[in-house]
Design an enzyme around this catalytic site. Structure first.
Site, short mmCIF file in Angstrom:
data_model
loop_
_atom_site.label_atom_id
_atom_site.label_comp_id
_atom_site.label_asym_id
_atom_site.label_seq_id
_atom_site.Cartn_x
_atom_site.Cartn_y
_atom_site.Cartn_z
CG ASP A 55 -1.72 1.13 1.48
OD1 ASP A 55 -1.44 2.09 0.77
OD2 ASP A 55 -2.43 1.36 2.23
CB VAL A 56 1.74 3.71 -2.69
CG1 VAL A 56 2.18 2.81 -3.63
CG2 VAL A 56 0.52 4.36 -2.82
CG ASN B 179 0.11 4.31 -12.36
OD1 ASN B 179 -0.50 4.93 -13.21
ND2 ASN B 179 -0.40 3.19 -12.11
CE1 TYR C 184 -7.53 10.76 -9.67
CE2 TYR C 184 -8.00 13.03 -11.04
CZ TYR C 184 -7.42 11.66 -10.92
OH TYR C 184 -6.72 11.19 -11.70
CE LYS D 268 -3.86 11.76 -10.12
NZ LYS D 268 -2.89 10.69 -10.06
C1 BGC Z 1 -9.49 10.64 -14.21
C2 BGC Z 1 -10.50 10.05 -15.25
C3 BGC Z 1 -10.90 11.08 -15.98
C4 BGC Z 1 -9.92 12.04 -16.59
C5 BGC Z 1 -10.28 13.32 -17.33
C6 BGC Z 1 -8.42 11.26 -15.02
O1 BGC Z 1 -7.44 11.88 -14.22
O2 BGC Z 1 -8.94 9.71 -13.37
O3 BGC Z 1 -11.54 9.75 -14.29
O4 BGC Z 1 -11.80 10.74 -17.04
O5 BGC Z 1 -8.98 12.43 -15.61
O6 BGC Z 1 -11.37 13.88 -16.80
#
Ligand code: BGC
Length: 271
Positions: A69-70, A96, A169, A173
């Site tokens: 598990d990273v 990744n 998310y 990122k």
């Molecule tokens: C997400 C995907 C999405 C894509 C473009 C990715 O980083 O994990 O679910 O389709 O970005 O929106």
């Protein structure tokens, strides 16, 4: 490949986290095809990583599955120790592993937030740190690679495109982007290269709902000027390039592999 030319990554040892599915699995195959030995990290389902390793070995390559598990520091350290024991060195890390826990902001739980930050951002920190330590500790092999070590972080178009319903998310990122660039700045003098790939919509299980039905795919394609969904090979080819001497002067870059998703296609006939 011209006769007598050795494969781009011949003799190099690579670790791909989240290598058992989706983009990671595509990268594992492409690195192996380019001549690298590949450690295939998985977190819970061993079968796919084992099958990939067997396939690569049957084709004359070297690969093995490695569980971790990273987001768990001790597990990451143990994983890097196993890779060093098996391959004797590490030349390439592809950080990744990633996941989504989507929710409207008002419904997002602290657990949803933490899980995504832990795996997508802290996981990359832990793996990058272990890789850099390893690169610095081991004997240099200029015959294998000009750089002392290479890291490819998996980011997303959502390091720059805001994403309602996915704030955890997108935040993870965005964090990967500046972690990668700051790290690249810090280790460039040691000749370690650090870059990201920022994929757009790639056909994998993580975004199945966005491409599975005709209607969903049609709506997705309005966001992609190039007119097709991405495939894992599109990303895997970029990973091989970033890991190879072909990109030796490239560090601190986010390489967008997105069919133009970041070109703001909504502005084509508007604004
Ligand atoms: C997400 C995907 C999405 C894509 C473009 C990715 O980083 O994990 O679910 O389709 O970005 O929106």
């Amino acid at each position: 490949m011209p006769n007598g030319t050795k494969p781009a990554l011949a003799g190099q040892a690579a670790l791909v986290t989240g290598g058992s599915s989706g983009i990671g699995a595509g990268i594992v195959d492409a690195l192996a095809a380019a001549g690298a030995m590949v450690a295939i990290n998985y977190v819970s389902r061993s079968e796919d990583a084992e099958a990939a390793a067997q396939r690569i070995e049957a084709a004359g390559g070297r690969a093995f599955p490695v569980q971790a598990d990273v987001s768990d520091e001790a597990a990451v350290e143990a994983m890097f120790a196993k890779v060093a024991e098996r391959f004797g060195r590490l030349d390439i890390l592809v950080a990744n592993s990633g996941l989504q826990r989507d929710a409207a902001f008002t419904d997002m739980t602290l657990a949803d937030w933490r899980k995504v930050i832990d795996v997508n951002l802290t996981g990359q920190f832990l793996c990058c740190r272990a890789a850099v330590r390893r690169f610095l500790a081991q004997e240099e092999r200029p015959d294998l690679s000009r750089a002392r070590g290479k890291i490819v972080c998996m980011s997303s178009v959502h390091e720059v495109i805001p994403w309602a319903g996915h704030v955890n998310y997108a935040a993870s990122k965005g964090g990967v982007m500046l972690m990668m660039k700051s790290l690249a700045q810090e280790v460039a003098p040691r000749r370690i290269r650090v870059n990201s790939i920022s994929p757009g919509a790639i056909r994998t299980p993580i975004n199945r709902a966005a491409w599975e039905t005709k209607e969903a795919l049609r709506s997705l394609l309005t966001l992609i000027p190039y007119g097709r969904i991405g495939e894992t090979e599109d990303v895997a080819k970029a990973a091989v390039w970033l890991a190879s001497d072909e990109s030796d002067y490239v560090t601190g870059t986010s390489l967008f592999v997105d069919g133009g998703m970041t070109l703001y296609p909504g502005f084509e006939d508007n604004g």
